[in-house]
Design an enzyme around this catalytic site. Structure first.
Site, PDB file in Angstrom:
ATOM      1  N   GLU A 122      52.607 -19.027  74.516  1.00 24.66           N
ATOM      2  CA  GLU A 122      52.891 -18.896  72.913  1.00 24.66           C
ATOM      3  C   GLU A 122      51.708 -19.207  72.210  1.00 24.66           C
ATOM      4  OE1 GLU A 122      55.934 -21.641  72.516  1.00 24.66           O
ATOM      5  OE2 GLU A 122      57.481 -20.422  73.125  1.00 24.66           O
ATOM      6  N   PRO A 123      50.462 -18.202  72.210  1.00 27.77           N
ATOM      7  CA  PRO A 123      49.369 -18.547  71.243  1.00 27.77           C
ATOM      8  C   PRO A 123      49.611 -18.183  69.850  1.00 27.77           C
ATOM      9  CG  PRO A 123      49.360 -16.452  72.390  1.00 27.77           C
ATOM     10  CD  PRO A 123      50.518 -17.035  73.014  1.00 27.77           C
TER      11      PRO A 123
ATOM     12  N   ARG B 175      47.504 -20.223  66.945  1.00 26.98           N
ATOM     13  CA  ARG B 175      46.102 -20.971  66.060  1.00 26.98           C
ATOM     14  C   ARG B 175      45.011 -19.888  67.022  1.00 26.98           C
ATOM     15  NH1 ARG B 175      45.368 -26.237  64.592  1.00 26.98           N
ATOM     16  NH2 ARG B 175      47.044 -26.529  65.784  1.00 26.98           N
TER      17      ARG B 175
ATOM     18  N   CYS C 121      45.673 -35.592  42.545  1.00 28.63           N
ATOM     19  CA  CYS C 121      45.525 -36.903  42.277  1.00 28.63           C
ATOM     20  C   CYS C 121      45.755 -37.812  43.575  1.00 28.63           C
ATOM     21  CB  CYS C 121      46.413 -37.149  40.954  1.00 28.63           C
ATOM     22  SG  CYS C 121      46.337 -36.387  39.566  1.00 28.63           S
ATOM     23  N   GLU C 122      44.701 -37.534  44.403  1.00 31.58           N
ATOM     24  CA  GLU C 122      44.933 -38.259  45.712  1.00 31.58           C
ATOM     25  C   GLU C 122      43.413 -38.457  46.179  1.00 31.58           C
ATOM     26  OE1 GLU C 122      47.558 -39.517  47.239  1.00 31.58           O
ATOM     27  OE2 GLU C 122      49.042 -38.171  45.991  1.00 31.58           O
TER      28      GLU C 122
END
Length: 476
Positions: free
Chosen positions: A320-321, A323, A398-399
């Protein structure tokens, strides 16, 4: 404009793996960028024959860009590489694209045209696959908490397999199939106890986590499946994790599954073994990612050894490739909003880091915050002769952890309005994107042979407001 002082020497703030640019700071590394990415004579990034500035002018910023040629070629090559490797050991093999990496109707069709089936992990992904015209028998449904509605829909359309992830699912799937008057093929997902060398959130086969069944529980599940007339045991499934570079983990999983399968054959057939995916890619020039053909041969050799050692026959194998097919073909384009040189104190005195803020961030790529993932970056709209400056590309959320690229060198004359490109963002960036701070969700564009077209439209603030029950477009 204030240009931070840069040096011809590496920054003391840089991590050891980050290579100082010995030559052109704008150079594209072939191992990281998509296959058609290049620089024009003027130094501008071009993908699929289309310039970065033109793409942002036509489709807005930020923007996900998919190199269609790259993705199609990787899908076709993966199918061929695994077929060749497993034919050499006398085994049949099939690839299913792990659609959670990135899914759209067009991409699903590209996978089918390359000869790949499709794995989905939710009812929503299943509907996208069906909308793309994927044959249901070529679809496998995953998930550790499938709803009754999702199971019923999968049975109704006739998916090729449902991967069982709990004892409770055995009865649920059997009941749905019986009511539909069907026999549903199922696989049992095993927790093989393989500790893959990856981030803890990406390792999916160690003992203490939510996926799969232990071998003892799997025995109970399989015995029950064989008692039920509405279920057919298709095989065993394992997925050891993601971003894996070596075949040895797959070999260890294969040995455990093949030993277990040999035990099960006394009670009936077990025609298929699915060893999952998770093949790694290069995100940085320093990454030593495997060539997929070499990885396929290595995995086939490990499987052959496991078969020999367990005295088993050869089942059909499935992988199951995800990426490894779509990741390298994706690039995200941003526009620089502000730059901020920061003096960072240290034992050897102050060192300077340039903070470069762009118009996206953790809403379009949450992987650095979620997995401590590293990316690289290049200036995309022009050439520069300026010296390298250690930079951190950050978003506008805002992080403080809103970081796109934690460490890389950029030309010291980077300025507001410049365009930046981050490669290897085809997998898990759009899929994990969100509307934090009500930013737009960027469009996804496919480029090929000098043309660009929309795969997924930009989701704007008006699109988001349309879901707010108190919003009235007539009043705004």
């Amino acid at each position: 404009m204030h240009t931070p002082a840069a040096s011809s020497l590496p920054s003391p703030l840089a991590p050891e793996w980050l290579q100082f640019p010995a030559g052109d700071v704008n150079q594209l590394d072939d191992g990281v960028w998509s296959r058609t990415a290049k620089r024009t004579d003027e130094g501008e990034l071009e993908i699929g024959g289309v310039r970065a500035s033109q793409l942002l002018q036509d489709f807005g910023s930020p923007l996900y860009v998919i190199d269609e040629t790259d993705v199609r070629e990787r899908a076709a090559a993966a199918a061929q590489d695994f077929t060749t490797a497993f034919t050499d050991i006398g085994a049949e093999v099939e690839l299913h694209y792990a659609s959670k990496a990135f899914l759209s109707i067009d991409v699903a069709r590209w996978m089918a045209e390359a000869g790949l089936g499709l794995d989905v992990s939710s009812g929503g992904e299943l509907e996208v696959a069906l909308a793309a015209g994927i044959a249901p028998k070529e679809i496998g449904l995953h998930g550790n908490n499938k709803s009754i509605v999702e199971i019923e829909r999968a049975v109704e359309v006739g998916v090729g397999s449902i991967i069982i992830d709990s004892l409770q699912e055995v009865e649920r799937i059997a009941d749905a199939a019986a009511r539909a008057g069907k026999i549903q093929p199922v696989m049992v997902r095993l927790n093989a106890g393989i500790h893959a060398s990856t981030h803890s959130y990406l390792a999916t086969s160690h003992e203490d986590q939510k996926f799969g069944l232990t071998f003892d529980v799997a025995r109970e599940a399989i015995a029950r499946i064989r008692e039920l007339d509405s279920l057919e045991l298709l095989g065993l499934h394992s997925h050891i994790g993601s971003s894996i570079y070596e075949p040895s983990g797959f070999g260890a999983a294969a040995h455990k599954l093949m030993s277990f399968r040999a035990e099960l054959l006394g009670g009936g057939p077990v025609p298929e073994v699915n060893l999952g995916g998770g093949f790694g890619i290069a995100y940085l020039p320093s990454d030593d990612a495997p060539v997929l053909a070499d990885l396929a041969r290595g995995i086939a050799a490990e499987v052959a050894r496991a078969v020999q050692e367990t005295g088993s026959d050869l089942p059909k194998f499935t992988f199951e490739p995800g990426r490894s097919i779509v990741g390298p073909g994706g690039t995200t384009l941003y526009t620089v909003g502000t730059t901020k040189p920061v003096d960072v104190p240290g034992e050897a005195g102050n060192a300077k880091r340039l903070y470069v803020a762009v118009d996206g961030g953790m809403s379009d790529n949450i992987r650095p915050a979620l997995y401590e993932a590293d990316y690289c970056v290049r200036l995309a709209n022009r050439e520069s002769e300026a010296s390298p400056q250690l930079a951190r590309v950050v978003g506008k959320h805002c992080e403080s952890g809103d970081i796109v690229v934690n460490n890389d060198y950029l030309p010291a004359d980077i300025t507001p309005g410049d365009l930046l490109a981050v490669p290897a963002t085809g997998a898990y960036c759009w899929s994990l994107s969100n509307h934090y701070n009500y930013l737009d969700r960027p469009a996804v564009i496919a480029v090929r042979d000098g043309a660009a077209r929309t795969l997924i439209r930009r989701i704007t603030i008006n699109d988001q407001l349309a879901h707010d029950a108190a919003w009235s477009p007539e009043e705004n």
